[in-house]
Design a protein around this motif. Structure first.
Motif, short mmCIF file in Angstrom:
data_model
loop_
_atom_site.label_atom_id
_atom_site.label_comp_id
_atom_site.label_asym_id
_atom_site.label_seq_id
_atom_site.Cartn_x
_atom_site.Cartn_y
_atom_site.Cartn_z
N LYS A 296 9.51 -35.43 -45.68
CA LYS A 296 9.59 -34.57 -44.51
C LYS A 296 9.29 -33.10 -44.82
N PRO A 297 9.83 -32.52 -45.92
CA PRO A 297 9.49 -31.11 -46.21
C PRO A 297 8.00 -30.90 -46.45
N ILE A 298 7.36 -31.89 -47.11
CA ILE A 298 5.92 -31.78 -47.36
C ILE A 298 5.16 -31.88 -46.04
N THR A 299 5.59 -32.78 -45.17
CA THR A 299 4.94 -32.92 -43.86
C THR A 299 5.06 -31.63 -43.06
N LEU A 300 6.23 -31.01 -43.09
CA LEU A 300 6.42 -29.76 -42.37
C LEU A 300 5.50 -28.67 -42.90
N SER A 301 5.41 -28.56 -44.22
CA SER A 301 4.51 -27.56 -44.81
C SER A 301 3.05 -27.83 -44.44
N ALA A 302 2.66 -29.10 -44.49
CA ALA A 302 1.28 -29.46 -44.14
C ALA A 302 0.98 -29.15 -42.68
N VAL A 303 1.94 -29.42 -41.79
CA VAL A 303 1.74 -29.15 -40.36
C VAL A 303 1.53 -27.66 -40.13
N ILE A 304 2.33 -26.81 -40.77
CA ILE A 304 2.19 -25.36 -40.59
C ILE A 304 0.85 -24.88 -41.10
N ILE A 305 0.46 -25.32 -42.28
CA ILE A 305 -0.81 -24.87 -42.87
C ILE A 305 -2.00 -25.36 -42.06
N LEU A 306 -1.99 -26.63 -41.67
CA LEU A 306 -3.11 -27.19 -40.92
C LEU A 306 -3.19 -26.62 -39.51
N ALA A 307 -2.04 -26.34 -38.90
CA ALA A 307 -2.05 -25.72 -37.58
C ALA A 307 -2.67 -24.34 -37.66
N HIS A 308 -2.39 -23.63 -38.74
CA HIS A 308 -3.00 -22.31 -38.94
C HIS A 308 -4.51 -22.45 -39.16
N ILE A 309 -4.91 -23.46 -39.91
CA ILE A 309 -6.35 -23.69 -40.15
C ILE A 309 -7.06 -24.04 -38.85
N SER A 310 -6.39 -24.80 -37.97
CA SER A 310 -7.02 -25.20 -36.71
C SER A 310 -7.33 -24.00 -35.81
N LEU A 311 -6.68 -22.87 -36.06
CA LEU A 311 -6.96 -21.65 -35.30
C LEU A 311 -8.10 -20.85 -35.92
N LYS A 312 -8.61 -21.32 -37.06
CA LYS A 312 -9.68 -20.59 -37.76
C LYS A 312 -10.90 -21.49 -37.98
N LEU A 313 -11.30 -22.19 -36.94
CA LEU A 313 -12.45 -23.10 -37.04
C LEU A 313 -13.76 -22.41 -36.68
N PHE A 314 -13.77 -21.10 -36.70
CA PHE A 314 -14.96 -20.35 -36.26
C PHE A 314 -16.21 -20.80 -37.00
N ASP A 315 -16.17 -20.78 -38.34
CA ASP A 315 -17.37 -21.07 -39.11
C ASP A 315 -17.82 -22.52 -38.98
N LEU A 316 -16.86 -23.47 -38.88
CA LEU A 316 -17.25 -24.88 -38.71
C LEU A 316 -17.93 -25.10 -37.37
N ILE A 317 -17.37 -24.56 -36.30
CA ILE A 317 -17.96 -24.72 -34.97
C ILE A 317 -19.30 -23.98 -34.90
N PHE A 318 -19.36 -22.80 -35.49
CA PHE A 318 -20.60 -22.01 -35.47
C PHE A 318 -21.72 -22.76 -36.18
N ALA A 319 -21.40 -23.40 -37.31
CA ALA A 319 -22.42 -24.11 -38.08
C ALA A 319 -22.84 -25.40 -37.41
N MET A 320 -21.91 -26.08 -36.73
CA MET A 320 -22.23 -27.38 -36.15
C MET A 320 -22.83 -27.29 -34.75
N ALA A 321 -22.31 -26.41 -33.92
CA ALA A 321 -22.72 -26.39 -32.51
C ALA A 321 -23.25 -25.05 -32.04
N GLY A 322 -23.07 -24.01 -32.84
CA GLY A 322 -23.53 -22.69 -32.41
C GLY A 322 -22.49 -21.98 -31.56
N ALA A 323 -22.69 -20.68 -31.38
CA ALA A 323 -21.72 -19.87 -30.64
C ALA A 323 -21.85 -20.02 -29.13
N ASP A 324 -23.02 -20.43 -28.65
CA ASP A 324 -23.27 -20.45 -27.21
C ASP A 324 -22.97 -21.80 -26.56
N ASN A 325 -22.47 -22.77 -27.34
CA ASN A 325 -22.14 -24.08 -26.80
C ASN A 325 -20.73 -24.03 -26.22
#
Length: 376
Positions: A296-325
């Motif tokens: 459970k402690p590892i899951t909690l740490s992973a959830v916090i880190i991954l949730a933070h990463i999900s807010l920083k998907l700029f470069d992945l979305i930009f590379a895959m679909a572009g900014a205007d999609n």
């Protein structure tokens, strides 16, 4: 006396050593955060954006009201909905696959080091590289769409990153209902938990019940007086174009959660496994009833880190679909377009502050939980 002087010298030396870093962090992190928050309350960019004598007039919460209820900012509201789905699928997918891979490796597979390297390899890539690779794999006229032809079936024509179809649609007007319902559920959980704890006193149970009732009545009162967000229906939902982005993100970070879970599984004492076997517990029961609850402690740490990463998907979305999609939109992409293309710096700062607040909702509770755990 000499020991006191020596202690003061050591304290002064420590303070002087740390002081430059504190000053730089204060200026370039917290100072810039404060400046961004201030800019979000101005109208910088509505007139002349980058001029010699720029005008910055204080307008209060106008920019935030525009984002959540303005006619022309429907894309931002859809981007927020996309963010929820990006976070949900990234967290669910990476935790599920990471745990599955960790359990496989924990069973001492042959060529374990090879499989571990394969699972961890995507994490070593940047989002730009990952986005470029998956853009080729998800191309409408190639990649995954050609897989059915191997079995003699017609080629698929699914638009992985450009589909305009959406499901699970809802009216933006009823969003306050969901917010108040979630708030009531959050308030209800401690009360229900207290009733199932034998050590909880009757006085505390009554206090929690009264607190929940008062909070619920206050929430209902706010809901009654809460004005409509929009004077018309505005539908938002899960855009199917985000599926490709989610697949790429899960592929990249499943190895990360696998490493966390594998370290946790290997950290469990071997005597626990042996005791479980002696009690007639098979491997599946061991992982479900013993190993996973201890992670459970590892899951909690992973959830916090991954949730933070999900807010920083700029470069992945930009590379895959572009900014205007607009179908694969994200608030970070919207912030880039608003700030550096439209030159509306105040509105872009408002989007940045909203992202900052969302990130804080994940990080601050985790920090409080960690601090309490250390004190205990």
């Amino acid at each position: 006396m000499n020991s006191i002087n020596e202690k003061q010298k050591n304290t002064l030396f420590a303070v002087l050593t740390v002081l430059p870093s504190v000053i730089l962090i204060g200026i370039f992190i917290y100072g810039f955060i404060g400046n961004t928050i201030y800019l979000s309350f101005t109208d910088w960019g509505e007139g002349a954006g980058l001029t010699e004598n720029v005008s910055k007039n204080f307008v209060g919460l106008k920019n935030y009201r525009e984002l959540f209820s303005g006619f022309i900012h429907g894309r931002f509201r859809q981007d927020l909905v996309n963010t929820v789905y990006y976070s949900f699928f990234l967290l669910g997918g990476t935790l599920l696959f990471g745990l599955f891979f960790a359990i496989l490796l924990d069973r001492s597979l042959k060529y374990e080091s090879v499989f571990r390297t394969i699972f961890l390899y995507p994490m070593a890539l940047s989002f730009i590289v990952t986005g470029t690779i998956w853009r080729w794999l998800l191309a409408p006229k190639g990649g995954f769409n050609l897989i059915p032809t191997i079995f003699g079936l017609p080629k698929s024509d699914f638009l992985w990153t450009s589909s305009r179809a959406s499901i699970l649609n809802f009216n933006w007007q009823i969003l306050p209902r969901y917010i108040f319902a979630i708030a009531a559920l959050v308030l209800l959980i401690p009360m229900v938990k207290s009733f199932y704890q034998r050590k909880t006193s009757l006085k505390k149970q009554i206090s929690l019940s009264v607190s929940f009732g008062v909070s619920l009545l206050f929430a209902l009162f706010l809901y009654k007086i809460f004005p409509p967000l929009l004077p018309y229906e505005e539908m938002h939902g899960f855009n199917l174009a985000t599926i490709g982005i989610c697949i790429a993100a899960i592929w990249q970070y499943s190895g990360y959660t696998m490493a966390l879970y594998l370290a946790g599984l290997r950290g469990l004492s071997e005597s626990i496994r042996e005791s479980a076997r002696l009690d007639g517990c098979n491997e599946l029961q061991y992982y479900i009833k013993i190993a996973i609850p201890n992670l459970k402690p590892i899951t909690l740490s992973a959830v916090i880190i991954l949730a933070h990463i999900s807010l920083k998907l700029f470069d992945l979305i930009f590379a895959m679909a572009g900014a205007d999609n607009a179908n694969t939109g994200h608030p970070s992409i919207n912030m880039y377009l608003t700030t550096f293309r439209a030159n509306n710096f105040a509105l872009g700062a408002s989007i940045a502050v909203i992202l900052f607040i969302i990130a804080a909702l994940f990080i601050i509770p985790y920090m409080i939980h960690t601090h309490k755990g250390r004190e205990a």
